[in-house]
Design an enzyme around this catalytic site. Structure first.
Site, PDB file in Angstrom:
ATOM      1  N   GLU A  57      96.878 121.754  59.093  1.00 21.17           N
ATOM      2  CA  GLU A  57      96.487 120.833  60.156  1.00 21.17           C
ATOM      3  C   GLU A  57      97.688 120.542  61.051  1.00 21.17           C
ATOM      4  O   GLU A  57      98.505 119.658  60.738  1.00 21.17           O
ATOM      5  CB  GLU A  57      95.979 119.513  59.559  1.00 21.17           C
ATOM      6  CG  GLU A  57      94.791 119.670  58.638  1.00 21.17           C
ATOM      7  CD  GLU A  57      93.981 118.372  58.534  1.00 21.17           C
ATOM      8  OE1 GLU A  57      92.791 118.424  58.795  1.00 21.17           O
ATOM      9  OE2 GLU A  57      94.560 117.317  58.212  1.00 21.17           O
ATOM     10  N   ASN A 117      86.504 114.914  56.538  1.00 22.93           N
ATOM     11  CA  ASN A 117      87.420 113.822  56.204  1.00 22.93           C
ATOM     12  C   ASN A 117      87.015 112.627  57.056  1.00 22.93           C
ATOM     13  O   ASN A 117      87.335 112.569  58.243  1.00 22.93           O
ATOM     14  CB  ASN A 117      88.868 114.247  56.481  1.00 22.93           C
ATOM     15  CG  ASN A 117      89.853 113.127  56.202  1.00 22.93           C
ATOM     16  OD1 ASN A 117      89.475 112.071  55.666  1.00 22.93           O
ATOM     17  ND2 ASN A 117      91.105 113.337  56.547  1.00 22.93           N
ATOM     18  N   GLY A 123      92.866 114.772  66.126  1.00 28.54           N
ATOM     19  CA  GLY A 123      92.316 113.658  66.888  1.00 28.54           C
ATOM     20  C   GLY A 123      92.695 113.672  68.360  1.00 28.54           C
ATOM     21  O   GLY A 123      92.510 112.686  69.066  1.00 28.54           O
ATOM     22  N   LYS A 145      88.061 109.696  56.931  1.00 26.74           N
ATOM     23  CA  LYS A 145      89.175 108.761  57.153  1.00 26.74           C
ATOM     24  C   LYS A 145      88.670 107.323  56.956  1.00 26.74           C
ATOM     25  O   LYS A 145      87.766 107.106  56.160  1.00 26.74           O
ATOM     26  CB  LYS A 145      89.812 108.988  58.527  1.00 26.74           C
ATOM     27  CG  LYS A 145      90.182 110.477  58.732  1.00 26.74           C
ATOM     28  CD  LYS A 145      91.030 110.736  59.937  1.00 26.74           C
ATOM     29  CE  LYS A 145      91.337 112.230  60.051  1.00 26.74           C
ATOM     30  NZ  LYS A 145      92.195 112.567  61.160  1.00 26.74           N
ATOM     31  N   SER A 162      90.839 118.814  65.484  1.00 28.17           N
ATOM     32  CA  SER A 162      89.865 118.896  66.577  1.00 28.17           C
ATOM     33  C   SER A 162      88.877 120.050  66.421  1.00 28.17           C
ATOM     34  O   SER A 162      88.493 120.684  67.415  1.00 28.17           O
ATOM     35  CB  SER A 162      90.585 118.960  67.928  1.00 28.17           C
ATOM     36  OG  SER A 162      91.348 117.766  68.111  1.00 28.17           O
ATOM     37  N   HIS A 188      97.920 114.573  53.456  1.00 26.65           N
ATOM     38  CA  HIS A 188      97.477 114.530  54.855  1.00 26.65           C
ATOM     39  C   HIS A 188      98.606 113.976  55.721  1.00 26.65           C
ATOM     40  O   HIS A 188      99.342 113.083  55.286  1.00 26.65           O
ATOM     41  CB  HIS A 188      96.228 113.652  54.977  1.00 26.65           C
ATOM     42  CG  HIS A 188      95.539 113.817  56.294  1.00 26.65           C
ATOM     43  ND1 HIS A 188      95.992 113.207  57.435  1.00 26.65           N
ATOM     44  CD2 HIS A 188      94.450 114.552  56.654  1.00 26.65           C
ATOM     45  CE1 HIS A 188      95.211 113.559  58.450  1.00 26.65           C
ATOM     46  NE2 HIS A 188      94.255 114.374  58.007  1.00 26.65           N
ATOM     47  N   GLU A 198      98.587 111.955  58.044  1.00 27.10           N
ATOM     48  CA  GLU A 198      98.521 110.489  58.238  1.00 27.10           C
ATOM     49  C   GLU A 198      99.127 109.764  57.040  1.00 27.10           C
ATOM     50  O   GLU A 198      99.756 108.703  57.189  1.00 27.10           O
ATOM     51  CB  GLU A 198      97.060 110.073  58.489  1.00 27.10           C
ATOM     52  CG  GLU A 198      96.610 110.508  59.875  1.00 27.10           C
ATOM     53  CD  GLU A 198      95.126 110.780  60.017  1.00 27.10           C
ATOM     54  OE1 GLU A 198      94.338 110.353  59.158  1.00 27.10           O
ATOM     55  OE2 GLU A 198      94.756 111.448  61.005  1.00 27.10           O
TER      56      GLU A 198
HETATM   57  P1  13P Z   1      90.100 115.595  63.793  1.00 26.76           P
HETATM   58  O1  13P Z   1      89.044 116.637  63.440  1.00 26.76           O
HETATM   59  O2  13P Z   1      89.508 114.291  64.185  1.00 26.76           O
HETATM   60  O3  13P Z   1      91.096 116.145  64.752  1.00 26.76           O
HETATM   61  O4  13P Z   1      90.900 115.304  62.427  1.00 26.76           O
HETATM   62  C1  13P Z   1      91.402 116.357  61.693  1.00 26.76           C
HETATM   63  C2  13P Z   1      91.873 115.847  60.384  1.00 26.76           C
HETATM   64  O5  13P Z   1      92.864 115.141  60.305  1.00 26.76           O
HETATM   65  C3  13P Z   1      91.109 116.181  59.195  1.00 26.76           C
HETATM   66  O6  13P Z   1      91.777 115.847  58.030  1.00 26.76           O
END
Ligand code: 13P
Length: 252
Positions: free
Chosen positions: A168, A9, A174, A11, A214, A96, A98
């Protein structure tokens, strides 16, 4: 046998030239595992370029990171599932954290997006996962169960065959803080149990449940090695070709 999947992803990262470089670096990325699949969720403007660069590699698929809950019309800035489908896109991330937190997507909107995706033959990667406060209160099992109920339980059983769910935990996204392999396995087993109660063991057993939060080259093997973890949805570490390739190489 359910698929083992390493999904990137990206982002909202990388300029076009940087994206093309990373795609070229990943062009030959493959696994010896015929049951494994690699999915790259790139920003909308890069979808067609990604398809073009990766077209010779049938084990890599391109995904969108979102789609609209609406069919078409006066929704400035939105991209419909039908548009994705018409571009040959076969996967889309939906729900997601976010999107849920920063763009106020609630369970109703997410279930509508799921319907749009499925109705246009685009496979959703349905995300669920609890915030830190819920985990600290030991309420994560019920929280995730509700997300599954609200987002997916309206679907007919045949739509869930070979489905993709990504667990997740928000506190691990992150932050560099990963769920332990045991914590991931325990939640993945719970998710499979919840799906089995609604749809039966056979369908629940066909669902690929990915862990996200992560994931790194250094921890992927241990996490993916858990019986109910069928790969990962990777943010930060997916932006570095060597790291993501190592993660792909960690699939069961
Ligand atoms: P990270 O791997 O940067 O923690 O992000 C995970 C994520 O949100 C994947 O969709």
């Amino acid at each position: 046998m359910r698929k083992q999947i390493a999904a990137a992803n990206w982002k909202m990262n990388l300029k076009y030239d940087e994206a093309k470089n990373l795609l070229s670096e990943l062009k030959n990325c493959s696994t010896e595992n015929s049951n494994a699949e690699v999915i790259l969720a790139v920003p909308f403007p890069y979808l067609l370029t990604a398809q073009e660069i990766l077209k010779s590699n049938s084990s890599i698929q391109v995904a969108a990171q979102n789609c609209s809950q609406h069919v078409q019309g006066a929704y400035t800035g939105e991209v419909s599932a039908g548009m994705l489908s018409s571009c040959g896109i076969k996967y889309v991330i939906i729900g997601h954290s976010e999107r849920r937190e920063l763009f106020n997507e609630d369970d109703k909107i997410i279930s509508q997006k799921i319907d749009q995706a499925i109705g246009n033959a685009v496979q959703p990667i349905f995300c669920c996962g609890e915030p830190l406060a819920i985990r600290e209160n030991n309420e994560e099992a019920g929280y995730v169960e509700k997300q599954l109920q609200q987002g997916l339980f309206h679907l007919a059983p045949e739509k869930l065959e070979g489905f993709i769910i990504a667990y997740e935990p928000i506190w691990a996204i992150g932050t560099g803080k990963t769920a332990s392999a045991e914590e991931a396995q325990s939640m993945h087993l719970h998710i499979r149990k919840v799906m089995a109660e609604r749809y039966g063991e056979k369908i629940a057993g066909s669902i690929s449940i990915l862990y996200g939060g992560s994931v790194k080259a250094s921890n992927a093997k241990e996490i993916f090695g858990q019986p109910d973890v069928d790969g990962g949805l990777v943010g930060g570490a997916s932006l570095i070709a060597a790291d993501f390739e190592a993660i792909v190489g960690s699939l069961k």
